[in-house]
Design a protein around this motif. Structure first.
Motif, PDB file in Angstrom:
ATOM      1  N   ASP A 248     -23.486 -24.012 -57.863  1.00 19.50           N
ATOM      2  CA  ASP A 248     -23.748 -22.808 -57.072  1.00 19.50           C
ATOM      3  C   ASP A 248     -22.635 -21.766 -57.170  1.00 19.50           C
ATOM      4  N   ALA A 249     -21.596 -22.028 -57.961  1.00 22.49           N
ATOM      5  CA  ALA A 249     -20.476 -21.087 -58.046  1.00 22.49           C
ATOM      6  C   ALA A 249     -20.872 -19.735 -58.624  1.00 22.49           C
ATOM      7  N   PRO A 250     -21.647 -19.672 -59.726  1.00 22.07           N
ATOM      8  CA  PRO A 250     -22.043 -18.357 -60.242  1.00 22.07           C
ATOM      9  C   PRO A 250     -22.989 -17.644 -59.269  1.00 22.07           C
ATOM     10  N   GLY A 251     -22.887 -16.324 -59.225  1.00 18.81           N
ATOM     11  CA  GLY A 251     -23.770 -15.560 -58.360  1.00 18.81           C
ATOM     12  C   GLY A 251     -25.167 -15.431 -58.938  1.00 18.81           C
ATOM     13  N   PRO A 252     -26.145 -15.047 -58.115  1.00 18.85           N
ATOM     14  CA  PRO A 252     -27.522 -14.858 -58.585  1.00 18.85           C
ATOM     15  C   PRO A 252     -27.582 -13.894 -59.765  1.00 18.85           C
ATOM     16  N   GLY A 253     -28.289 -14.305 -60.807  1.00 21.01           N
ATOM     17  CA  GLY A 253     -28.387 -13.500 -62.023  1.00 21.01           C
ATOM     18  C   GLY A 253     -27.348 -13.845 -63.070  1.00 21.01           C
ATOM     19  N   GLY A 254     -26.334 -14.626 -62.694  1.00 19.66           N
ATOM     20  CA  GLY A 254     -25.298 -14.989 -63.651  1.00 19.66           C
ATOM     21  C   GLY A 254     -25.742 -16.052 -64.640  1.00 19.66           C
ATOM     22  N   LEU A 255     -26.786 -16.775 -64.295  1.00 13.98           N
ATOM     23  CA  LEU A 255     -27.314 -17.828 -65.159  1.00 13.98           C
ATOM     24  C   LEU A 255     -28.793 -17.561 -65.440  1.00 13.98           C
ATOM     25  N   GLY A 256     -29.280 -18.128 -66.534  1.00 12.49           N
ATOM     26  CA  GLY A 256     -30.705 -18.005 -66.853  1.00 12.49           C
ATOM     27  C   GLY A 256     -30.930 -17.502 -68.259  1.00 12.49           C
ATOM     28  N   GLY A 257     -32.109 -16.977 -68.506  1.00 12.62           N
ATOM     29  CA  GLY A 257     -32.488 -16.480 -69.821  1.00 12.62           C
ATOM     30  C   GLY A 257     -33.987 -16.271 -69.856  1.00 12.62           C
TER      31      GLY A 257
END
Length: 425
Positions: free
Chosen positions: A287-296
């Motif tokens: 949960d450390a990265p903020g929303p939108g920091g992960l994905g694709g």
């Protein structure tokens, strides 16, 4: 001109030479452990798409699951319109990945992406930058993947500067004179001379090196690495991209050692032939990265997710972890029986059905990539697809589907033995 030579000419004209090809076989169809090429020739597949189709080519349950998903929808992008099977697969992996703590998961598309995201997550969680990896390790062909990979040729040649703050220490391979104690001493020296351990976000390790030569890490070594991580607040990343999903006789290779990583990367065998990869780790770290920091855009594609659910079911229902151990034992026994006839064999190794045989030249006593390649080519002539690996290119690795039929497996062992003996000639 044959169909194969025509296709090869077309490939050479149309596709970058940077996309290497181990064989000139052009697949027409495949079933379980067998492939038929465009000319109707049959091959036994001991590569499995590099440890991807652990459950065999076109396993009926995997195909059925994907067909059902095809009839519903193929893509919405989970970040735009989410879907339940993504959530459910995350819940399953959170339970299956080793570690008695709350976990969370993200999905991406490739193993390299999984590794990249694991590093991003580790940096976000620790507010540190440096990463320590191992010589001989392989973590992908993206820039961070290349930086972490401990082999220059062919992965880094001509691609310029790699991302910074990546450091390497030797992986312990006693066959080549590198002990676990020496590797740990190298890490201690690294912390004294090159990077403050309080700046290190993560240490990443393959429990069994893949491209590097199928060298397993020992339980004692992994435990010591875990202790060092705990001592300095460093996260441990287990790269299980090639070792995962029953290949080593456990669902994940780290289960052999009772050592728990903070983050685990996976891909390959998870999708049974469909592209999907994942990172699973401690919930607070994930949960450390903020929303939108992960994905694709394609991350957690519904077809790959459906395939992954079926793969997990097949592994459990067909007891593929135990089958991997049984197949690997039979293969290793056959290879060991050849040592007297083939002194070039210097090692036979590997947990489960992630096995390798290593060859040296008998005159120089040095690693012999030439002998390994002769074995590979002799086997291919007889209809058996093999892969080489290793920093020295002198290792044959075995990655057949865990579902390989008993009669096909026996046939493959006979071909392998004949190829090794003929290579001596």
């Amino acid at each position: 001109m044959t169909a194969t030579s025509s296709l090869t000419d077309r490939k050479n004209a149309a596709i970058s030479r940077g996309v290497g090809m181990t064989t000139q076989i052009y697949a027409d169809r495949a079933e379980n452990s067998e492939i038929w090429d465009k000319e109707g020739n049959r091959y036994i597949d001991f590569a499995a798409g590099i440890a991807v189709v652990n459950t065999g080519h076109r396993h009926p349950r995997v195909i059925e699951a994907v067909k059902k998903q095809l009839d519903r929808f193929t893509h919405t992008c989970h970040q735009v319109v989410p879907y339940e099977n993504y959530v459910e697969l995350a819940e399953r992996l959170n339970q299956l990945v080793p570690g008695n703590f709350a976990k969370k998961t993200i999905f991406v598309t490739t193993g390299a992406e999984a590794v990249e995201n694991a590093v991003k997550i580790a940096r976000a969680a620790t507010a540190r930058q440096a990463v320590v990896a191992f010589g001989g390790g392989f973590h992908g062909r993206t820039f961070m993947g290349m930086a972490l990979t401990g082999k220059v040729v062919p992965y880094k040649v001509g691609f310029g500067a790699m991302p910074g703050d990546v450091f390497h220490i030797p992986f312990p391979v006693e066959l080549h004179g590198q002990t676990a104690e020496q590797s740990l001493a190298s890490l201690k020296k690294l912390f004294a001379a090159d990077v403050d351990p309080n700046r290190v976000a993560a240490i990443i390790i393959e429990p069994v090196q893949g491209e590097g030569g199928f060298y397993p890490a020992t339980t004692a070594f992994l435990k010591q690495i875990r202790e060092i991580c705990d001592q300095h607040g460093i996260l441990l990343i287990a790269d299980e991209v090639q070792t995962g999903f029953a290949r080593t006789g456990k669902l994940f290779a780290m289960e052999h050692h009772g050592v728990v990583a903070d983050l685990t990367t996976m891909a390959k065998g998870l999708g049974g032939g469909f592209p999907i990869a994942a990172v699973t780790g401690r919930a607070e770290i994930m949960d450390a990265p903020g929303p939108g920091g992960l994905g694709g855009t394609y991350a957690g594609n519904p077809l790959g997710v459906a395939a992954a659910h079926a793969v997990i079911d097949v592994i459990k229902d067909e007891d593929l972890c135990n089958r991997a151990t049984n197949l690997g034992n039979r293969l290793k026994q056959r290879l060991e029986s050849l040592r007297d006839k083939v002194p070039e064999i210097v090692d036979v190794r590997g947990p489960g059905f992630m096995n390798a045989v290593e060859f040296n030249d008998m005159t120089t006593k040095l690693p012999s990539a030439d002998f390994a390649n002769k074995v590979r080519l002799k086997a291919l002539e007889k209809g058996l697809i093999l892969l080489t690996c290793g920093v020295h290119g002198n290792v044959i690795r075995f990655l057949a589907p865990l579902t390989v039929q008993d009669e096909v497996f026996a046939e493959a062992l006979d071909i392998l033995e004949a190829a090794i003996i003929e290579a001596r000639g």
